[in-house]
Motif scaffolding. Structure first.
Motif, PDB file in Angstrom:
ATOM      1  N   PRO A  20       0.791  -1.233   0.000  1.00  0.00           N
ATOM      2  CA  PRO A  20       0.000   0.000   0.000  1.00  0.00           C
ATOM      3  C   PRO A  20       0.823   1.282   0.000  1.00  0.00           C
ATOM      4  O   PRO A  20       0.442   2.266  -0.627  1.00  0.00           O
ATOM      5  CB  PRO A  20      -0.827  -0.101   1.286  1.00  0.00           C
ATOM      6  CG  PRO A  20      -0.854  -1.540   1.624  1.00  0.00           C
ATOM      7  CD  PRO A  20       0.426  -2.118   1.113  1.00  0.00           C
ATOM      8  N   SER A  21       1.970   1.280   0.672  1.00  0.00           N
ATOM      9  CA  SER A  21       2.758   2.509   0.748  1.00  0.00           C
ATOM     10  C   SER A  21       3.373   2.884  -0.600  1.00  0.00           C
ATOM     11  O   SER A  21       3.688   4.040  -0.847  1.00  0.00           O
ATOM     12  CB  SER A  21       3.850   2.388   1.811  1.00  0.00           C
ATOM     13  OG  SER A  21       4.732   1.334   1.487  1.00  0.00           O
ATOM     14  N   THR A  65       1.020   5.165  -5.226  1.00  0.00           N
ATOM     15  CA  THR A  65       0.811   6.605  -5.369  1.00  0.00           C
ATOM     16  C   THR A  65       0.315   6.873  -6.783  1.00  0.00           C
ATOM     17  O   THR A  65       0.459   6.021  -7.673  1.00  0.00           O
ATOM     18  CB  THR A  65       2.128   7.375  -5.148  1.00  0.00           C
ATOM     19  OG1 THR A  65       3.055   6.993  -6.187  1.00  0.00           O
ATOM     20  CG2 THR A  65       2.733   7.069  -3.778  1.00  0.00           C
ATOM     21  N   PHE A  97      -4.864   0.600   5.271  1.00  0.00           N
ATOM     22  CA  PHE A  97      -3.766   1.569   5.261  1.00  0.00           C
ATOM     23  C   PHE A  97      -4.231   3.010   5.046  1.00  0.00           C
ATOM     24  O   PHE A  97      -3.631   3.943   5.561  1.00  0.00           O
ATOM     25  CB  PHE A  97      -2.791   1.163   4.142  1.00  0.00           C
ATOM     26  CG  PHE A  97      -1.555   1.998   4.021  1.00  0.00           C
ATOM     27  CD1 PHE A  97      -0.518   1.858   4.923  1.00  0.00           C
ATOM     28  CD2 PHE A  97      -1.413   2.909   2.981  1.00  0.00           C
ATOM     29  CE1 PHE A  97       0.644   2.615   4.801  1.00  0.00           C
ATOM     30  CE2 PHE A  97      -0.265   3.674   2.853  1.00  0.00           C
ATOM     31  CZ  PHE A  97       0.766   3.521   3.763  1.00  0.00           C
ATOM     32  N   ARG A  98      -5.315   3.208   4.291  1.00  0.00           N
ATOM     33  CA  ARG A  98      -5.703   4.563   3.861  1.00  0.00           C
ATOM     34  C   ARG A  98      -7.053   4.973   4.433  1.00  0.00           C
ATOM     35  O   ARG A  98      -8.092   4.459   4.020  1.00  0.00           O
ATOM     36  CB  ARG A  98      -5.754   4.635   2.337  1.00  0.00           C
ATOM     37  CG  ARG A  98      -4.384   4.492   1.688  1.00  0.00           C
ATOM     38  CD  ARG A  98      -4.485   4.737   0.198  1.00  0.00           C
ATOM     39  NE  ARG A  98      -4.848   6.110  -0.099  1.00  0.00           N
ATOM     40  CZ  ARG A  98      -3.993   7.041  -0.488  1.00  0.00           C
ATOM     41  NH1 ARG A  98      -2.718   6.759  -0.606  1.00  0.00           N
ATOM     42  NH2 ARG A  98      -4.410   8.263  -0.768  1.00  0.00           N
TER      43      ARG A  98
END
Length: 198
Positions: A27-28, A31, A109-110
């Motif tokens: 997830p990180s 973008t 995660f978000r």
């Protein structure tokens, strides 16, 4: 990017790129820049079709949930055939062998993504709740056919099966669990509940 490309094609191109980035880096790593670079399109393309990146991610998650529909139909159609535990094991292995585990991590995660998803998906994490609904519908069909004990609470059984299968698959650093490990979970959860009709 050539002009005249249909919106559907652009969406699919971006969604497929997002899946690759998510599976590759987690997830990180996901973008808007990573997605457009992976898709091989200009940076502004994503923002021309989506209000913002969380809007894009919400559509991406829901698109991946929609892709489970044929699997859900196949599982429902298998009611009355084969072995109940084998059918559930195959469904869970197929589900969690896909992008599902990464999508769950992404939603966790978000915060902004979870808020967007609530508009279309009021409760739970989309991939997991859809899986529980699918397994529950299958178990209900088997119960109606007399292959599962009549007192079986199929919604609870489905939630336990999906939750446990997710735990088995959630460690991204290790090899996925074997089919035998998933089958052991399924047979333990369904122990004493399967029946031979007649």
């Amino acid at each position: 990017m050539p002009t005249g490309v249909a919106l559907r094609d652009v969406r699919e191109q971006l969604f497929d790129a997002a899946e690759r980035v998510l599976l590759d880096g987690g997830p990180s790593a996901l973008t808007s820049r990573a997605v457009t670079a992976e898709a091989g399109v200009a940076k502004g393309v994503l923002h021309r079709h989506f209000a913002d990146f969380d809007d894009f991610l919400a559509d991406f998650v829901l698109d991946r949930v929609d892709r489970f529909a044929p699997r859900a139909a196949a599982l429902r159609d298998s009611a009355g055939t084969g072995d109940v535990a084998d059918n559930v094991t195959a469904a869970l292995t197929d589900l969690f062998g896909s992008v599902a585990v990464a999508v769950v991590a992404l939603v966790t995660f978000r915060d902004g993504l979870r808020e967007r998803l609530r508009r279309a998906w009021p409760a739970g994490v989309p991939v997991l709740t859809e899986a529980a609904t699918t397994i529950g519908a299958y178990l209900a069909a088997e119960r109606d056919l007399g292959r599962l004990a009549p007192e079986s609470d199929v919604d609870v059984l489905a939630a336990v099966l999906v939750g446990t299968a997710h735990l088995l698959h959630a460690d991204r650093g290790s090899a996925p669990p074997t089919t035998e490990a998933v089958h052991r979970v399924v047979t333990t959860v369904l122990a004493g509940r399967t029946r031979r009709p007649g």
